[in-house]
Scaffold this motif. Sequence first.
Motif, PDB file in Angstrom:
ATOM      1  N   LEU A 282      -1.228 -38.472  -9.687  1.00  0.00           N
ATOM      2  CA  LEU A 282      -2.088 -38.363 -10.860  1.00  0.00           C
ATOM      3  C   LEU A 282      -3.507 -37.998 -10.452  1.00  0.00           C
ATOM      4  O   LEU A 282      -4.039 -38.538  -9.475  1.00  0.00           O
ATOM      5  N   SER A 283      -4.110 -37.105 -11.200  1.00  0.00           N
ATOM      6  CA  SER A 283      -5.518 -36.744 -10.983  1.00  0.00           C
ATOM      7  C   SER A 283      -6.360 -36.923 -12.241  1.00  0.00           C
ATOM      8  O   SER A 283      -7.580 -36.994 -12.163  1.00  0.00           O
ATOM      9  N   VAL A 284      -5.725 -36.989 -13.413  1.00  0.00           N
ATOM     10  CA  VAL A 284      -6.418 -37.214 -14.681  1.00  0.00           C
ATOM     11  C   VAL A 284      -5.591 -38.165 -15.526  1.00  0.00           C
ATOM     12  O   VAL A 284      -4.377 -38.310 -15.317  1.00  0.00           O
ATOM     13  N   LEU A 285      -6.262 -38.796 -16.499  1.00  0.00           N
ATOM     14  CA  LEU A 285      -5.601 -39.689 -17.439  1.00  0.00           C
ATOM     15  C   LEU A 285      -5.864 -39.181 -18.853  1.00  0.00           C
ATOM     16  O   LEU A 285      -6.965 -38.706 -19.159  1.00  0.00           O
ATOM     17  N   PRO A 286      -4.892 -39.258 -19.738  1.00  0.00           N
ATOM     18  CA  PRO A 286      -5.097 -38.773 -21.108  1.00  0.00           C
ATOM     19  C   PRO A 286      -6.043 -39.684 -21.884  1.00  0.00           C
ATOM     20  O   PRO A 286      -6.116 -40.887 -21.635  1.00  0.00           O
ATOM     21  N   ALA A 287      -6.747 -39.104 -22.844  1.00  0.00           N
ATOM     22  CA  ALA A 287      -7.670 -39.891 -23.664  1.00  0.00           C
ATOM     23  C   ALA A 287      -6.929 -40.887 -24.528  1.00  0.00           C
ATOM     24  O   ALA A 287      -7.492 -41.920 -24.940  1.00  0.00           O
ATOM     25  N   GLU A 288      -5.638 -40.608 -24.833  1.00  0.00           N
ATOM     26  CA  GLU A 288      -4.864 -41.526 -25.676  1.00  0.00           C
ATOM     27  C   GLU A 288      -4.621 -42.868 -25.004  1.00  0.00           C
ATOM     28  O   GLU A 288      -4.208 -43.831 -25.659  1.00  0.00           O
ATOM     29  N   LEU A 289      -4.857 -42.935 -23.703  1.00  0.00           N
ATOM     30  CA  LEU A 289      -4.664 -44.214 -23.008  1.00  0.00           C
ATOM     31  C   LEU A 289      -5.624 -45.282 -23.524  1.00  0.00           C
ATOM     32  O   LEU A 289      -5.359 -46.481 -23.398  1.00  0.00           O
ATOM     33  N   ALA A 290      -6.720 -44.852 -24.116  1.00  0.00           N
ATOM     34  CA  ALA A 290      -7.698 -45.816 -24.628  1.00  0.00           C
ATOM     35  C   ALA A 290      -7.150 -46.625 -25.791  1.00  0.00           C
ATOM     36  O   ALA A 290      -7.733 -47.660 -26.162  1.00  0.00           O
ATOM     37  N   ALA A 291      -6.051 -46.187 -26.412  1.00  0.00           N
ATOM     38  CA  ALA A 291      -5.471 -46.916 -27.537  1.00  0.00           C
ATOM     39  C   ALA A 291      -4.757 -48.191 -27.097  1.00  0.00           C
ATOM     40  O   ALA A 291      -4.381 -49.008 -27.955  1.00  0.00           O
ATOM     41  N   LEU A 292      -4.554 -48.369 -25.797  1.00  0.00           N
ATOM     42  CA  LEU A 292      -3.861 -49.561 -25.293  1.00  0.00           C
ATOM     43  C   LEU A 292      -4.864 -50.712 -25.204  1.00  0.00           C
ATOM     44  O   LEU A 292      -5.385 -51.038 -24.137  1.00  0.00           O
ATOM     45  N   GLU A 293      -5.127 -51.334 -26.335  1.00  0.00           N
ATOM     46  CA  GLU A 293      -6.151 -52.380 -26.376  1.00  0.00           C
ATOM     47  C   GLU A 293      -5.693 -53.655 -25.692  1.00  0.00           C
ATOM     48  O   GLU A 293      -6.528 -54.454 -25.262  1.00  0.00           O
ATOM     49  N   ALA A 294      -4.385 -53.868 -25.580  1.00  0.00           N
ATOM     50  CA  ALA A 294      -3.891 -55.089 -24.943  1.00  0.00           C
ATOM     51  C   ALA A 294      -3.810 -54.968 -23.428  1.00  0.00           C
ATOM     52  O   ALA A 294      -3.477 -55.951 -22.749  1.00  0.00           O
ATOM     53  N   LEU A 295      -4.087 -53.789 -22.877  1.00  0.00           N
ATOM     54  CA  LEU A 295      -3.937 -53.564 -21.432  1.00  0.00           C
ATOM     55  C   LEU A 295      -4.973 -54.385 -20.661  1.00  0.00           C
ATOM     56  O   LEU A 295      -6.181 -54.299 -20.926  1.00  0.00           O
ATOM     57  N   THR A 296      -4.484 -55.181 -19.680  1.00  0.00           N
ATOM     58  CA  THR A 296      -5.363 -55.996 -18.833  1.00  0.00           C
ATOM     59  C   THR A 296      -5.321 -55.588 -17.370  1.00  0.00           C
ATOM     60  O   THR A 296      -6.230 -55.938 -16.615  1.00  0.00           O
ATOM     61  N   TYR A 297      -4.276 -54.871 -16.958  1.00  0.00           N
ATOM     62  CA  TYR A 297      -4.182 -54.444 -15.547  1.00  0.00           C
ATOM     63  C   TYR A 297      -3.647 -53.022 -15.507  1.00  0.00           C
ATOM     64  O   TYR A 297      -2.600 -52.723 -16.097  1.00  0.00           O
ATOM     65  N   LEU A 298      -4.351 -52.160 -14.774  1.00  0.00           N
ATOM     66  CA  LEU A 298      -3.962 -50.761 -14.611  1.00  0.00           C
ATOM     67  C   LEU A 298      -4.033 -50.402 -13.137  1.00  0.00           C
ATOM     68  O   LEU A 298      -5.121 -50.402 -12.541  1.00  0.00           O
ATOM     69  N   GLY A 299      -2.889 -50.121 -12.529  1.00  0.00           N
ATOM     70  CA  GLY A 299      -2.835 -49.781 -11.108  1.00  0.00           C
ATOM     71  C   GLY A 299      -2.838 -48.285 -10.898  1.00  0.00           C
ATOM     72  O   GLY A 299      -1.896 -47.596 -11.297  1.00  0.00           O
ATOM     73  N   LEU A 300      -3.889 -47.788 -10.259  1.00  0.00           N
ATOM     74  CA  LEU A 300      -4.038 -46.349 -10.009  1.00  0.00           C
ATOM     75  C   LEU A 300      -4.222 -46.049  -8.526  1.00  0.00           C
ATOM     76  O   LEU A 300      -4.687 -44.965  -8.168  1.00  0.00           O
TER      77      LEU A 300
END
Length: 1189
Positions: free
Chosen positions: A222-240
């Motif tokens: 992955l090199s970019v993330l979609p803007a729609e990812l911001a809709a995940l309001e419950a997200l507490t951990y994101l491994g990149l």
Amino acid sequence: LRRSHGEFTAGGSERVQLSGAFNVRKGKLALPVNRWSRRQVTLSGTCLIVSSVKHAHTGKMHILPLIGGKVEEVKRHSHCLALSSAGPQSQTYYISYDSYTEHLRWHRTASKIASQRVNSVDLSCCSLEELPAQLFYSQDLTHLNLKNNFMSPHKGVPALTRFCKLRSLSLSNNSLSHFPLAVCDITSLTELNLSGNRLSSLPAEVGTMHNLQTLLLDCNSLSVLPAELAALEALTYLGLSFNCFDRVPAVLENLRGVERLCLAGNQLSALDMVALQWLPAHHVDLRLNRLQTVTVGDSEHLVHVLHLDLRDTGLRELDVTSLCRLELLRCDRNSLSLLRVSGHALKSLHAAHNELQQLDVQPAPENLTVLDLSWNKLGSVPDWVCDSSRLEVLDISHNCVTELPIRLLSSGSLRKLLAGWNDVCRVAERLERSQLEVLDLQHNHLTELPHNLFMKAQSLRYLNASANKLENLPAAGQSDDSSSSLAELYLTNNSLTDKCVPLLTGHGLLRVLHLAYNQLQTFTASKLARLEQLEELDLSGNRLRSVPTTILSCQRMHTLAAHSNCINAFPEVLQLPEIKCVDLSCNELTEVTLPETLPPKLQELDVTGNPRLNLDHKSLDNIRCFRVDPSPSAACASEGHGAPAVWSHGYTEASGVKNKLCVAALALDGFCGIREALYGVFDGDRNVEVPYLLQCTMGDVLAEELHRGQRQDDYMTNTFLTMQRKLGTAGQRLGGSAALCHIRHDPVAPGGDGGCFTLTAANVGRCQAVLCRDGRAVQLSATHTVKEEAEYRRVRQHNAVITEDNKVSGVTDSTRIMGYSFLCPSVTPRPHVSMVTLTPQDEFFLLGSRGLWDMLSPSEAVEAVRNVPDALTAAKKLVTLAQSYGCSDSLSAVVVQLSITEDCCCFCEPPPPPPSPGPGAHTSTHHYSTSGGDGIPLPPASSGTASELSSEFSTSEMSSEVGSTASSEEPPPQTEPLTSHLNLPGRAGVRRPACGGGSFQRQFSGALSDNGLDSEDEEPIAGVFSNGSRVEVEADVHCLNRHDGAASHVHSQAQASADTPPAAASLHEPSPSPFSSLSPSPVPPSSPCLGGEARSGTLGRRARANGSVACQGRSQDLIEEAADAPVRKQGGYFNAPAQPDPDDQLIIPPELEEEVRQIIQQQQEQMQTHNQPPAHSFQKPADYFVTPL
């Protein structure tokens, strides 16, 4: 059914609830076709497992899922149960038990399982492409692990939508190239793991997973993330971590619930504090990026950053004073020379392995508890450290500190101070009350310790002052009844005398005492009697003549090491009930007094290196823990003819704190011939299986590679790669380090370039080899870790994860190591190979395991043993020093002393040949001679079984995953005329002279195996080798003198150089005789390459006849994990037939068949012409076949 590679298996012992052999019947009882059969039945996890054959634990198994099924009693049969699975295609098994007790136990357990509901299933490592049909019987599934499979995004993944209650799903390492859109339809998901795949982008549909709390996308592209990812309001951990991001994704600013920013192992080149101030993350992980610059941000907007991890980023300077609320900073393993940190909230600072000369922390951190500044270039302890009122642990080892502040030692909070490997010359005398519990001052220049150290530091439990210049010790207290808490005291490698012994009695709680390599001459008996709590005592390397009898007062003692002294009387240490290890090697013992019954816990008793010791070796054979020198009858082959000793070795091994020996050594002074040697060290870290398999097999594999005639720079690499395969199942999940050193002889002509002996070293892992050349340490090995840029790129190319401790997938810190096949190709067994030509300036070389080099640098190790005359004593010293310096792991060291002189490298003229039956026969009758008086003696042309080239030898069909050795009886010698020439000078191509005026060709067939002997009464079949699949024969073919042999000689030379492999090619030199004879594997007594007696100092381990040092009496039960390891049989690691098989024929390469026929025809014509047998038939010396220990 729960299955997992390495952790859980169907029917694994950790999940077996009930098991037994009962009468079983499948199907309906009314059908007469089905009959009762005795079968092994196991209740494992949630399944009933029935074997397909009687009493079988392996092979085909019938598995019946019980969850949701039925468990009923069968009234028509006594003690019988009917177990049925759920679903439309249910099956039933009837089991008849032998007793009512068994029936009741199985009924209760199986009924509980059948009433359960499946909510968690582990199907990892099952090579699945689609979901099994039985999985859909349970609609209550909440957790599903499909890690390490091959799930199809078109068939397998869409079926997951049938689980409407699924909350946790793992699809990691499934080689997915596109995001599975079907996952977005599982609205109940809260945790999704897609790490270790090949994802290059995320679809916009990912924003519909509103319940998602944890999303793992590590190890993708992955090199970019979609803007729609911001809709995940419950997200507490994101491994990149371990992707291709070159900047912090902007969409993370809108993920206000994400508290951790995990971007380790990406392509960030700058640390932008301004970008961090808009992120809500409290923990920022940017390790393993290649950061070049750091941009300072506004401190008011960075108050939310609490933890910052910048390890392995390559930074040279770092200023993070803008992070005013920073609590934890990790910046280890960089190139920092300047570091500035805010101390307002700092609690822990780790900056080891840098180049720090200046460290500024302002203001003085009041909450700092842990400070690690080891492996830097600090000249003094920073002033603000003494002002940290809550500091508990301080590590400033491996710096250039010259003074320890008195305020630091008298701190009311400091509990642990590590200040070893510095330049401290003196510790302040005005020591006030101290709370220190651990004090490490080793490797400094101290001549004395503070006189009130033990009085003021009454909480001190551990003190290590080894490798200093101490001549005396401070008193334990003002009176004999002091309240000292000291439990471990290490004072090895100082200048302490007998005056210090009375001062030790005040430490009544002392458990470990190391006084090795000092100047002690006596140890007062009354003083030793007062140390009743003593468990481990090391008095090695002193001048003691006896061990006090009052050692019997130390009833808790389990280890006594007193090697390298002048002890002449065996102590009464074997009367101690807890004794486990006794090392009295390298002393002056004359006799050993053994009690009628040995202590029950005794594991090791070493009395090697005592030349005056007289023992009855036959009576000691049954004592496995007893380690003694070989009996005089089994002396080394190099003795007896006065041949010069070119090398000699000594080795030793020591178990770790858990009494588990995870290392092994290999020492062969005569390997593959009289002018070769092989030495090795193997370290399994925490496993025993891999080192033992390497020790038993690696010599055989190397011999095979040498015989195949590989290029000189390839045979070591091929040895390691082949050995990886031979490790079998043990190498799939276990691993180990290895280092090999191989010496070969290559004589040169006078005035020629180069030398006669070359040393080839190869290693993987952390085992290393070091050569001492003219007093300087020359590195022969290299360690491969992810710290090297090339190794890091290779590991990342194969999508492997590097954990925080710099280990590949959290398993090993070495990227090249034996075993760990499940990590391939990230971790490979390809070794580092180096080759040097030995010169008269080369004094010795060392091989050591990982623990040895963790404590000793190569130059320190060379300096420590350079003046030690005996190789065994030198090896013992290295291990003792490493233990005293703090190593608690298993240790192994091999020291090989060299005596390379100009005479060894001179060009040896061929000896005069014996008389020939034809015209022009020589008159000399010597078996062998030397050239020029100073040359290396050539081996005698020993006689053996003579046969025609068409004669037949036996072959043995053998195969195994773990190498092979073969041994058999030597055929009786014959005295018939020699009509052809088969010889076996060794297991590699040893130079042999050919007949003058004729031609000499050496022919090898197939691969070669080390025919090492495993007992003293067995010899290998002369001229016969085993490569694990068949027995081969090595042949020397000589032409007799011919009047018209000039043209034939030229043609034969060209043919031999073209067809013979380089390793097996031989020189065309004049021969002492037109005859050859069979020579067995053991080298002749006149071998100039074996140096003295091969002395080993391994505690409790007996040298094998093939040079390995496996424990005496090893059985296959000891290799607990490697179930397919070969069983050690009497007479060899593998047994080969002892008698020739007339059905087998000598193997001759096709390209040489025509030439061999011509040679045979010429010989037959000459024999018919002379019509008489040879004038001389050499007889085998009586002491020729001596099996070396």
